[in-house]
Scaffold this active site. Structure first.
Site, short mmCIF file in Angstrom:
data_model
loop_
_atom_site.label_atom_id
_atom_site.label_comp_id
_atom_site.label_asym_id
_atom_site.label_seq_id
_atom_site.Cartn_x
_atom_site.Cartn_y
_atom_site.Cartn_z
N GLY A 1 16.56 -77.46 15.63
CA GLY A 1 16.34 -78.79 16.15
C GLY A 1 17.37 -79.17 17.19
O GLY A 1 18.53 -78.73 17.14
N SER A 2 16.96 -79.97 18.17
CA SER A 2 17.91 -80.51 19.14
C SER A 2 18.79 -81.55 18.44
O SER A 2 18.49 -82.01 17.34
CB SER A 2 17.17 -81.13 20.32
OG SER A 2 16.43 -80.14 21.02
N GLY A 3 19.88 -81.90 19.10
CA GLY A 3 20.83 -82.84 18.51
C GLY A 3 22.09 -82.18 18.00
O GLY A 3 23.01 -82.87 17.58
N HIS A 4 22.13 -80.82 18.07
CA HIS A 4 23.31 -80.08 17.61
C HIS A 4 24.05 -79.43 18.78
O HIS A 4 24.86 -78.52 18.57
CB HIS A 4 22.90 -79.00 16.61
CG HIS A 4 22.13 -79.51 15.44
ND1 HIS A 4 22.61 -80.50 14.61
CD2 HIS A 4 20.90 -79.19 14.97
CE1 HIS A 4 21.72 -80.76 13.67
NE2 HIS A 4 20.68 -79.98 13.87
N HIS B 1 22.55 -82.83 9.51
CA HIS B 1 21.50 -83.83 9.75
C HIS B 1 21.82 -85.13 9.02
O HIS B 1 20.97 -86.02 8.92
CB HIS B 1 20.14 -83.31 9.27
CG HIS B 1 19.78 -81.98 9.81
ND1 HIS B 1 20.02 -80.80 9.12
CD2 HIS B 1 19.21 -81.63 10.98
CE1 HIS B 1 19.60 -79.78 9.87
NE2 HIS B 1 19.11 -80.25 10.99
#
Length: 334
Positions: A53-56, A218
């Site tokens: 997932g993006s955001g990392h 997350h």
């Protein structure tokens, strides 16, 4: 919450357009969400593919390049990429030597990479998968069965990428990747919640004056919440938990690779101060730090906090760690 975005719906695509403009050495397919190093198929080496997932960021696309990943598949924010992306990436980097999938232990990633591996093998591509599960904070979480995959992903991608760059065969690249994961443990701490673009606010409630020990990337709950403590006391909890986890591996002694990783909103001033506490604790326990990395590498959007990752490193791991690397987010020796 104020965010430097156009809209939640376009945030990943906009970031990929920006990455393409900043890094012409990469092929960035914005529509189909695959980032590939331009020379991925030129030298007949094993291809390394990861994603999540993006955001990392900079994980994973920021680690595509010489000496590290051949390709990365970014999903939506905190959402696994789909098998079609992974299959497309595998096809783009296959150079006759097979492909290694580096998979963080989150249920969506595990299932989708498994499906992609099966589809790739039907197309005649040899695929090995390595599962990264280094987080010692909890055994099961909202997203996983077993330990979560966190900071050790960077160690696995760098060291396995160096082995592939040297021309090692697929089985050997997969073996060193699995050894790095086996010898690595991590523990994360949150000082604030993260805010996703879709929600526009904090994803969980963390009252002022409190911290989450063992948080996931997350925002998944950790071991416990406590009142805020000085850095030295937080480091004692994190280092103690990581060393306890490393006690499970053999050899249980020797030098370590150390990563003090910011979660996205923690300034380097604090991270370097925290690293000083980590080193002090390790030295007091007779654990030499062979190499260290401090900064924001495996993040959680705008979460304040950090994680500690230690890897019991043998001579081969250290040699491959020191090997040249040139990516958007990690580069030395070239």
């Amino acid at each position: 919450m104020k965010m430097l975005i156009n809209s939640p719906e376009t945030v990943v695509a906009d970031a990929l357009w920006g990455m393409a403009a900043a890094h012409p050495e990469l092929n960035v397919d914005v529509e189909r969400r695959v980032v590939v190093r331009r020379d991925a198929r030129e030298s007949g080496r094993v291809g390394l593919v990861s994603g999540g997932g993006s955001g990392h960021e900079p994980l994973h696309a920021g680690f595509v390049g010489y000496g590290m990943l051949s390709a990365a598949c970014p999903g939506e924010v905190f959402t696994s990429p789909v098998p079609d992306q992974m299959l497309r990436a595998a096809s783009a980097v296959e150079a006759g030597q097979g492909v290694l999938f580096v998979v963080k232990n989150y249920t969506g990633d595990v299932l989708n990479f498994q499906m992609a591996a099966e589809l790739a093998e039907e197309d005649g591509v040899r695929v090995e998968r390595v599962l990264v599960n280094d987080d010692v904070a909890v055994t099961d979480s909202l997203y996983t069965a077993g330990r979560r995959g966190t900071g050790a992903t960077l160690f696995v991608e760098k060291i396995a990428g160096a082995a592939a760059e040297e021309g090692a065969p697929l089985e050997q690249v997969a073996a060193i990747a699995r050894r790095v994961n086996e010898f690595s443990r991590s523990f994360g701490v949150a000082l604030s919640a993260c805010s996703t673009p879709a929600k526009g606010g904090p994803t969980f409630d963390l009252p002022g004056g409190e911290m989450e020990l063992g948080v996931g990337i997350h925002g998944e709950p950790g071991r416990e919440r406590r009142a805020m403590m000085p850095a030295r006391e937080i480091a004692e909890v994190a280092v103690g938990a990581v060393l306890e986890g490393l006690g499970e591996v053999t050899p249980a002694e020797g030098p370590v690779l150390a990563l003090v990783n910011g979660m996205g909103a923690t300034p380097l001033l604090e991270l370097y101060g925290f690293h000083a506490e980590v080193v002090r604790l390790l030295e007091a326990r007779g654990v030499p730090v062979a190499r260290a990395l401090v900064g924001n590498y495996v993040t959680s959007l705008d979460m304040a906090g950090c994680s500690v990752t230690l890897c019991r490193a043998d001579e081969e791991m250290l040699r491959l760690w020191d090997a040249p690397v040139q990516t958007a987010a990690l580069r030395w020796g070239r």
